[in-house]
Design a protein around this motif. Structure first.
Motif, PDB file in Angstrom:
ATOM      1  N   LEU A  97       0.849  -1.193   0.000  1.00  0.00           N
ATOM      2  CA  LEU A  97       0.000   0.000   0.000  1.00  0.00           C
ATOM      3  C   LEU A  97       0.883   1.240   0.000  1.00  0.00           C
ATOM      4  N   SER A  98       0.351   2.320  -0.539  1.00  0.00           N
ATOM      5  CA  SER A  98       1.078   3.594  -0.481  1.00  0.00           C
ATOM      6  C   SER A  98       1.010   4.135   0.943  1.00  0.00           C
ATOM      7  N   ARG A  99       1.942   4.980   1.288  1.00  0.00           N
ATOM      8  CA  ARG A  99       1.941   5.627   2.610  1.00  0.00           C
ATOM      9  C   ARG A  99       0.673   6.460   2.780  1.00  0.00           C
ATOM     10  N   GLU A 100       0.228   7.110   1.685  1.00  0.00           N
ATOM     11  CA  GLU A 100      -0.990   7.928   1.740  1.00  0.00           C
ATOM     12  C   GLU A 100      -2.203   7.085   2.134  1.00  0.00           C
ATOM     13  N   LEU A 101      -2.304   5.896   1.546  1.00  0.00           N
ATOM     14  CA  LEU A 101      -3.430   5.013   1.858  1.00  0.00           C
ATOM     15  C   LEU A 101      -3.343   4.529   3.299  1.00  0.00           C
ATOM     16  N   GLU A 102      -2.141   4.189   3.760  1.00  0.00           N
ATOM     17  CA  GLU A 102      -1.963   3.766   5.153  1.00  0.00           C
ATOM     18  C   GLU A 102      -2.420   4.866   6.114  1.00  0.00           C
ATOM     19  N   GLU A 103      -2.042   6.110   5.820  1.00  0.00           N
ATOM     20  CA  GLU A 103      -2.427   7.240   6.669  1.00  0.00           C
ATOM     21  C   GLU A 103      -3.939   7.440   6.655  1.00  0.00           C
ATOM     22  N   LEU A 104      -4.550   7.300   5.485  1.00  0.00           N
ATOM     23  CA  LEU A 104      -6.001   7.439   5.359  1.00  0.00           C
ATOM     24  C   LEU A 104      -6.709   6.380   6.201  1.00  0.00           C
ATOM     25  N   MET A 105      -6.209   5.153   6.140  1.00  0.00           N
ATOM     26  CA  MET A 105      -6.801   4.077   6.921  1.00  0.00           C
ATOM     27  C   MET A 105      -6.675   4.372   8.416  1.00  0.00           C
ATOM     28  N   GLU A 106      -5.513   4.857   8.849  1.00  0.00           N
ATOM     29  CA  GLU A 106      -5.305   5.152  10.267  1.00  0.00           C
ATOM     30  C   GLU A 106      -6.254   6.242  10.764  1.00  0.00           C
ATOM     31  N   GLY A 116      -7.290  14.659  -8.486  1.00  0.00           N
ATOM     32  CA  GLY A 116      -7.201  16.112  -8.431  1.00  0.00           C
ATOM     33  C   GLY A 116      -7.808  16.684  -7.157  1.00  0.00           C
ATOM     34  N   ASP A 117      -8.731  15.925  -6.515  1.00  0.00           N
ATOM     35  CA  ASP A 117      -9.289  16.353  -5.227  1.00  0.00           C
ATOM     36  C   ASP A 117      -8.190  16.313  -4.176  1.00  0.00           C
ATOM     37  N   LYS A 118      -8.319  17.137  -3.133  1.00  0.00           N
ATOM     38  CA  LYS A 118      -7.305  17.154  -2.068  1.00  0.00           C
ATOM     39  C   LYS A 118      -7.293  15.858  -1.265  1.00  0.00           C
ATOM     40  N   ASN A 119      -8.421  15.133  -1.226  1.00  0.00           N
ATOM     41  CA  ASN A 119      -8.468  13.891  -0.451  1.00  0.00           C
ATOM     42  C   ASN A 119      -8.229  12.641  -1.306  1.00  0.00           C
ATOM     43  N   PHE A 120      -7.861  12.814  -2.584  1.00  0.00           N
ATOM     44  CA  PHE A 120      -7.537  11.688  -3.462  1.00  0.00           C
ATOM     45  C   PHE A 120      -6.166  11.145  -3.081  1.00  0.00           C
ATOM     46  N   VAL A 121      -6.048   9.808  -2.984  1.00  0.00           N
ATOM     47  CA  VAL A 121      -4.751   9.189  -2.668  1.00  0.00           C
ATOM     48  C   VAL A 121      -4.415   8.129  -3.700  1.00  0.00           C
ATOM     49  N   GLU A 122      -3.131   7.976  -3.961  1.00  0.00           N
ATOM     50  CA  GLU A 122      -2.660   6.845  -4.764  1.00  0.00           C
ATOM     51  C   GLU A 122      -2.713   5.641  -3.843  1.00  0.00           C
ATOM     52  N   VAL A 123      -3.285   4.542  -4.300  1.00  0.00           N
ATOM     53  CA  VAL A 123      -3.427   3.389  -3.417  1.00  0.00           C
ATOM     54  C   VAL A 123      -2.153   2.556  -3.316  1.00  0.00           C
ATOM     55  N   THR A 124      -1.333   2.580  -4.363  1.00  0.00           N
ATOM     56  CA  THR A 124      -0.066   1.853  -4.327  1.00  0.00           C
ATOM     57  C   THR A 124       0.964   2.629  -5.124  1.00  0.00           C
ATOM     58  N   GLU A 125       2.216   2.478  -4.748  1.00  0.00           N
ATOM     59  CA  GLU A 125       3.296   3.142  -5.471  1.00  0.00           C
ATOM     60  C   GLU A 125       3.968   2.184  -6.442  1.00  0.00           C
ATOM     61  N   GLU A 126       3.651   0.897  -6.327  1.00  0.00           N
ATOM     62  CA  GLU A 126       4.354  -0.125  -7.101  1.00  0.00           C
ATOM     63  C   GLU A 126       3.668  -0.523  -8.400  1.00  0.00           C
ATOM     64  N   ALA A 127       2.353  -0.623  -8.396  1.00  0.00           N
ATOM     65  CA  ALA A 127       1.645  -1.128  -9.573  1.00  0.00           C
ATOM     66  C   ALA A 127       1.121   0.037 -10.409  1.00  0.00           C
ATOM     67  N   GLU A 128       1.104  -0.157 -11.701  1.00  0.00           N
ATOM     68  CA  GLU A 128       0.580   0.855 -12.607  1.00  0.00           C
ATOM     69  C   GLU A 128      -0.924   0.697 -12.716  1.00  0.00           C
ATOM     70  N   LEU A 129      -1.651   1.494 -11.954  1.00  0.00           N
ATOM     71  CA  LEU A 129      -3.108   1.483 -12.013  1.00  0.00           C
ATOM     72  C   LEU A 129      -3.555   2.838 -12.538  1.00  0.00           C
ATOM     73  N   ASP A 130      -4.355   2.827 -13.585  1.00  0.00           N
ATOM     74  CA  ASP A 130      -4.833   4.067 -14.179  1.00  0.00           C
ATOM     75  C   ASP A 130      -6.288   4.253 -13.775  1.00  0.00           C
ATOM     76  N   TYR A 131      -6.538   5.137 -12.828  1.00  0.00           N
ATOM     77  CA  TYR A 131      -7.902   5.346 -12.362  1.00  0.00           C
ATOM     78  C   TYR A 131      -8.146   6.824 -12.071  1.00  0.00           C
ATOM     79  N   ILE A 132      -9.405   7.206 -12.172  1.00  0.00           N
ATOM     80  CA  ILE A 132      -9.815   8.593 -11.979  1.00  0.00           C
ATOM     81  C   ILE A 132     -10.627   8.735 -10.695  1.00  0.00           C
TER      82      ILE A 132
END
Length: 181
Positions: A97-106, A116-132
């Protein structure tokens, strides 16, 4: 097995300190459960324990059902990695998981966001996921965050809204209660 060159002594209560560098590298946080294994050669092996990982088959089936119903990429994570992925996105399976997602979960927050929203997070830093669009809800069991349910969408025409938010809330609540039994 990889040797670290670090040697620690056991104290009079039978405790041993895991060095900070190793805890940081392996993302072991205070109060994380560790499972203890032994082998015939006298080795003691500590492994991070994932309560939700114990039910990975059930999580995969649940993710497949949720992906089928929602039409979105569905991911179920424990606190460290994705344990179930359905509806595409298989490269993310087992990724950290990305650090951002871990923080969101906590923070125990449920999020419905657009890139583009301020609360949007990348879910992982390793896999190439293209999502909006993303809908994320933490899984809470006996007061502890043990994972998250995530819906992702890459098609700009297939918007996410209140339905998806309720789906992830319902799924995370159900999985949390299953773990308590």
């Amino acid at each position: 097995m990889k040797a670290t060159g670090i040697v620690r002594r056991i104290d009079d209560l039978g405790r041993i300190v895991i060095p900070k560098e190793i805890r940081r590298t392996l993302r072991i946080r205070e109060s994380d459960p560790l499972e203890i294994f032994t082998d015939r050669e006298g080795e003691i092996i500590l492994k991070k324990y994932s309560p939700i990982g114990e039910m990975s088959l059930f999580a995969r089936q649940y993710a497949e059902s949720l992906a089928q119903v929602s039409g979105h990429l569905t991911m179920i994570a424990d606190r460290d990695q994705f344990i179930a992925v359905a509806g595409g996105g298989k490269p993310a399976m087992g990724k950290a998981l990305s650090r951002e997602l871990e923080e969101l979960m906590e923070k125990r927050e449920t999020v419905l966001a657009v890139r583009g929203d301020k609360n949007f997070v990348e879910v992982t830093e390793e896999a190439e996921l293209d999502y909006i669009y993303e809908a994320i809800s933490p899984i809470i069991c006996e007061g502890d965050v043990i994972g998250a349910v995530i819906l992702l969408e890459g098609d700009s025409k297939a918007r996410m809204g209140e339905v998806e938010q309720k789906l992830v809330l319902s799924a995370s609540g159900f999985l949390g209660r299953q773990m308590e039994q």
